[in-house]
Design an enzyme around this catalytic site. Structure first.
Site, PDB file in Angstrom:
ATOM      1  N   LYS A  30     -10.801  -1.822  -1.909  1.00 36.27           N
ATOM      2  CA  LYS A  30     -10.524  -2.528  -0.659  1.00 36.27           C
ATOM      3  C   LYS A  30     -11.744  -2.392   0.249  1.00 36.27           C
ATOM      4  O   LYS A  30     -12.393  -1.346   0.239  1.00 36.27           O
ATOM      5  CB  LYS A  30      -9.306  -1.911   0.024  1.00 36.27           C
ATOM      6  CG  LYS A  30      -8.025  -1.952  -0.830  1.00 36.27           C
ATOM      7  CD  LYS A  30      -6.906  -1.174  -0.156  1.00 36.27           C
ATOM      8  CE  LYS A  30      -5.666  -1.100  -1.049  1.00 36.27           C
ATOM      9  NZ  LYS A  30      -4.575  -0.309  -0.425  1.00 36.27           N
ATOM     10  N   SER A  87     -11.362   4.242  -1.737  1.00 34.39           N
ATOM     11  CA  SER A  87     -11.255   5.080  -2.933  1.00 34.39           C
ATOM     12  C   SER A  87     -11.807   6.483  -2.705  1.00 34.39           C
ATOM     13  O   SER A  87     -12.519   6.750  -1.723  1.00 34.39           O
ATOM     14  CB  SER A  87     -12.009   4.437  -4.097  1.00 34.39           C
ATOM     15  OG  SER A  87     -13.404   4.524  -3.893  1.00 34.39           O
ATOM     16  N   ASP A 130       0.882  -1.157   0.000  1.00 34.58           N
ATOM     17  CA  ASP A 130       0.000   0.000   0.000  1.00 34.58           C
ATOM     18  C   ASP A 130       0.930   1.220   0.000  1.00 34.58           C
ATOM     19  O   ASP A 130       2.122   1.108   0.318  1.00 34.58           O
ATOM     20  CB  ASP A 130      -0.882  -0.015   1.249  1.00 34.58           C
ATOM     21  CG  ASP A 130      -1.771   1.205   1.352  1.00 34.58           C
ATOM     22  OD1 ASP A 130      -2.328   1.630   0.326  1.00 34.58           O
ATOM     23  OD2 ASP A 130      -1.892   1.745   2.467  1.00 34.58           O
ATOM     24  N   LEU A 131       0.410   2.371  -0.342  1.00 32.75           N
ATOM     25  CA  LEU A 131       1.251   3.571  -0.422  1.00 32.75           C
ATOM     26  C   LEU A 131       1.138   4.442   0.830  1.00 32.75           C
ATOM     27  O   LEU A 131       2.088   4.607   1.586  1.00 32.75           O
ATOM     28  CB  LEU A 131       0.876   4.380  -1.664  1.00 32.75           C
ATOM     29  CG  LEU A 131       1.628   5.690  -1.896  1.00 32.75           C
ATOM     30  CD1 LEU A 131       3.124   5.455  -2.022  1.00 32.75           C
ATOM     31  CD2 LEU A 131       1.083   6.386  -3.147  1.00 32.75           C
ATOM     32  N   ASP A 132      -0.040   4.963   1.059  1.00 34.39           N
ATOM     33  CA  ASP A 132      -0.208   5.921   2.148  1.00 34.39           C
ATOM     34  C   ASP A 132      -0.207   5.206   3.494  1.00 34.39           C
ATOM     35  O   ASP A 132      -1.003   4.304   3.726  1.00 34.39           O
ATOM     36  CB  ASP A 132      -1.518   6.693   1.961  1.00 34.39           C
ATOM     37  CG  ASP A 132      -1.550   7.961   2.782  1.00 34.39           C
ATOM     38  OD1 ASP A 132      -0.480   8.500   3.085  1.00 34.39           O
ATOM     39  OD2 ASP A 132      -2.652   8.412   3.124  1.00 34.39           O
ATOM     40  N   SER A 136      -2.416   0.642  -4.389  1.00 31.74           N
ATOM     41  CA  SER A 136      -3.007   1.774  -3.681  1.00 31.74           C
ATOM     42  C   SER A 136      -4.274   2.242  -4.366  1.00 31.74           C
ATOM     43  O   SER A 136      -4.367   2.223  -5.592  1.00 31.74           O
ATOM     44  CB  SER A 136      -1.999   2.937  -3.631  1.00 31.74           C
ATOM     45  OG  SER A 136      -2.606   4.122  -3.159  1.00 31.74           O
ATOM     46  N   ALA A 137      -5.234   2.686  -3.557  1.00 35.28           N
ATOM     47  CA  ALA A 137      -6.457   3.254  -4.116  1.00 35.28           C
ATOM     48  C   ALA A 137      -6.205   4.626  -4.722  1.00 35.28           C
ATOM     49  O   ALA A 137      -7.053   5.157  -5.434  1.00 35.28           O
ATOM     50  CB  ALA A 137      -7.523   3.356  -3.021  1.00 35.28           C
ATOM     51  N   SER A 138      -5.031   5.197  -4.470  1.00 35.58           N
ATOM     52  CA  SER A 138      -4.715   6.545  -4.956  1.00 35.58           C
ATOM     53  C   SER A 138      -4.373   6.546  -6.439  1.00 35.58           C
ATOM     54  O   SER A 138      -3.466   5.840  -6.883  1.00 35.58           O
ATOM     55  CB  SER A 138      -3.536   7.128  -4.171  1.00 35.58           C
ATOM     56  OG  SER A 138      -3.140   8.370  -4.719  1.00 35.58           O
ATOM     57  N   THR A 184       0.614  10.669   3.527  1.00 33.51           N
ATOM     58  CA  THR A 184      -0.073  11.822   2.946  1.00 33.51           C
ATOM     59  C   THR A 184      -1.463  11.989   3.549  1.00 33.51           C
ATOM     60  O   THR A 184      -2.277  12.759   3.051  1.00 33.51           O
ATOM     61  CB  THR A 184      -0.196  11.694   1.405  1.00 33.51           C
ATOM     62  OG1 THR A 184      -1.019  10.562   1.095  1.00 33.51           O
ATOM     63  CG2 THR A 184       1.163  11.533   0.756  1.00 33.51           C
ATOM     64  N   LYS A 192      -9.452   6.053   5.416  1.00 36.70           N
ATOM     65  CA  LYS A 192      -8.139   5.484   5.084  1.00 36.70           C
ATOM     66  C   LYS A 192      -8.283   4.186   4.303  1.00 36.70           C
ATOM     67  O   LYS A 192      -9.029   3.299   4.676  1.00 36.70           O
ATOM     68  CB  LYS A 192      -7.314   5.252   6.353  1.00 36.70           C
ATOM     69  CG  LYS A 192      -6.857   6.546   7.013  1.00 36.70           C
ATOM     70  CD  LYS A 192      -5.930   6.274   8.188  1.00 36.70           C
ATOM     71  CE  LYS A 192      -5.384   7.574   8.760  1.00 36.70           C
ATOM     72  NZ  LYS A 192      -4.465   7.328   9.906  1.00 36.70           N
ATOM     73  N   GLY A 193      -7.564   4.102   3.203  1.00 34.93           N
ATOM     74  CA  GLY A 193      -7.510   2.863   2.429  1.00 34.93           C
ATOM     75  C   GLY A 193      -8.637   2.654   1.445  1.00 34.93           C
ATOM     76  O   GLY A 193      -8.665   1.637   0.755  1.00 34.93           O
ATOM     77  N   GLU A 211       0.423  -3.349   4.625  1.00 34.48           N
ATOM     78  CA  GLU A 211      -0.733  -2.455   4.773  1.00 34.48           C
ATOM     79  C   GLU A 211      -0.764  -1.821   6.156  1.00 34.48           C
ATOM     80  O   GLU A 211      -0.303  -2.414   7.128  1.00 34.48           O
ATOM     81  CB  GLU A 211      -2.034  -3.229   4.573  1.00 34.48           C
ATOM     82  CG  GLU A 211      -2.646  -3.090   3.191  1.00 34.48           C
ATOM     83  CD  GLU A 211      -3.333  -1.752   2.952  1.00 34.48           C
ATOM     84  OE1 GLU A 211      -3.343  -0.906   3.871  1.00 34.48           O
ATOM     85  OE2 GLU A 211      -3.866  -1.576   1.849  1.00 34.48           O
ATOM     86  N   ASP A 212      -1.330  -0.600   6.223  1.00 31.35           N
ATOM     87  CA  ASP A 212      -1.525   0.053   7.516  1.00 31.35           C
ATOM     88  C   ASP A 212      -2.994   0.220   7.847  1.00 31.35           C
ATOM     89  O   ASP A 212      -3.321   0.688   8.941  1.00 31.35           O
ATOM     90  CB  ASP A 212      -0.837   1.423   7.532  1.00 31.35           C
ATOM     91  CG  ASP A 212      -1.623   2.466   6.749  1.00 31.35           C
ATOM     92  OD1 ASP A 212      -1.854   3.556   7.289  1.00 31.35           O
ATOM     93  OD2 ASP A 212      -2.002   2.189   5.599  1.00 31.35           O
ATOM     94  N   SER A 256     -14.899   7.540  -0.336  1.00 27.56           N
ATOM     95  CA  SER A 256     -14.675   8.530   0.728  1.00 27.56           C
ATOM     96  C   SER A 256     -15.723   9.629   0.667  1.00 27.56           C
ATOM     97  O   SER A 256     -16.289  10.035   1.693  1.00 27.56           O
ATOM     98  CB  SER A 256     -13.273   9.142   0.592  1.00 27.56           C
ATOM     99  OG  SER A 256     -12.258   8.188   0.825  1.00 27.56           O
TER     100      SER A 256
END
Length: 216
Positions: free
Chosen positions: A146, A47, A8-10, A115-117, A16, A44-45, A170-171, A51
């Protein structure tokens, strides 16, 4: 024997979340909805559109906008978010990430971003680590977000592996659930909220021994 790493990215590579929060908070304020840091944990996590839907539901305004208006709101948030991201530098990598990516490269382990980003390529360029990733899943190519495992299955596929041949990092609980659902070994990166179901949890990636991890 594990062969690939899927990140995952963020919250794993960089943080971010503060920029997401500012952008969502400002957008919500424009449509008379209050969003605080506690509520932001729910975003968090997932799309961008998911969101937005949660924010509208939170403010009791789910039925007040057409699909076209919702798309415009989401795009407005993203434009603000990208403006905030301009200040990112390699110094914004989370502690231990650079060394871990060095270790993956030294052990010839290809890495992918799940990532969803939609801004992942831009963020990785700003962080100076775009060349460390063999693949980045395009969220626009996915049918489900996710916690559905689709993004992680796709990441493994892009690396040329089966999900069970990869380790996922993942976080967020939604992402962790997706990792486990497709049979990947799951590393939970603790960044605040507790995580459930991870095979192992760490605060920093440097707590992990790569050769040992590949034997999982």
């Amino acid at each position: 024997m594990k062969k690939g790493f899927v990140f995952d990215l963020d919250g794993v590579i960089t943080d971010t979340a503060k920029y997401h929060f500012i952008a969502w908070r400002d957008l919500a304020k424009e449509i008379n909805i209050d969003v605080d840091l506690k509520f932001n944990e729910q975003l968090k996590g997932i799309s961008r559109m998911d969101s937005l839907e949660r924010i509208l539901a939170h403010g009791g305004r789910s039925d007040d906008f057409t699909p076209e208006e919702k798309a415009a709101l989401a795009e407005k948030k993203n434009t603000h978010y990208v403006e905030l991201l301009q200040s990112l530098t390699p110094a914004d990598l989370l502690p231990g990430v650079h060394d871990f990516l060095d270790g993956a490269q030294a052990n010839q382990v290809p890495c992918a971003i799940a990532s969803a980003s939609k801004n992942a390529p831009f963020i990785l360029e700003k962080l100076g680590v775009a060349d460390r990733f063999a693949a980045i899943v395009d969220p626009a190519s996915l049918h489900k977000g996710k916690p559905d495992p689709e993004i992680f299955v796709k990441a493994a596929e892009l690396l040329g592996f089966q999900p069970e041949e990869c380790v996922g990092f993942e976080d967020a609980q939604a992402g962790l659930d997706g990792i486990k659902a497709c049979g990947m070994y799951a590393v939970g990166v603790l960044s605040g909220e507790p995580l459930h179901g991870a095979d192992i949890t760490v605060h920093q990636l440097t707590e992990l021994d790569i050769p040992e991890l590949l034997q999982k």
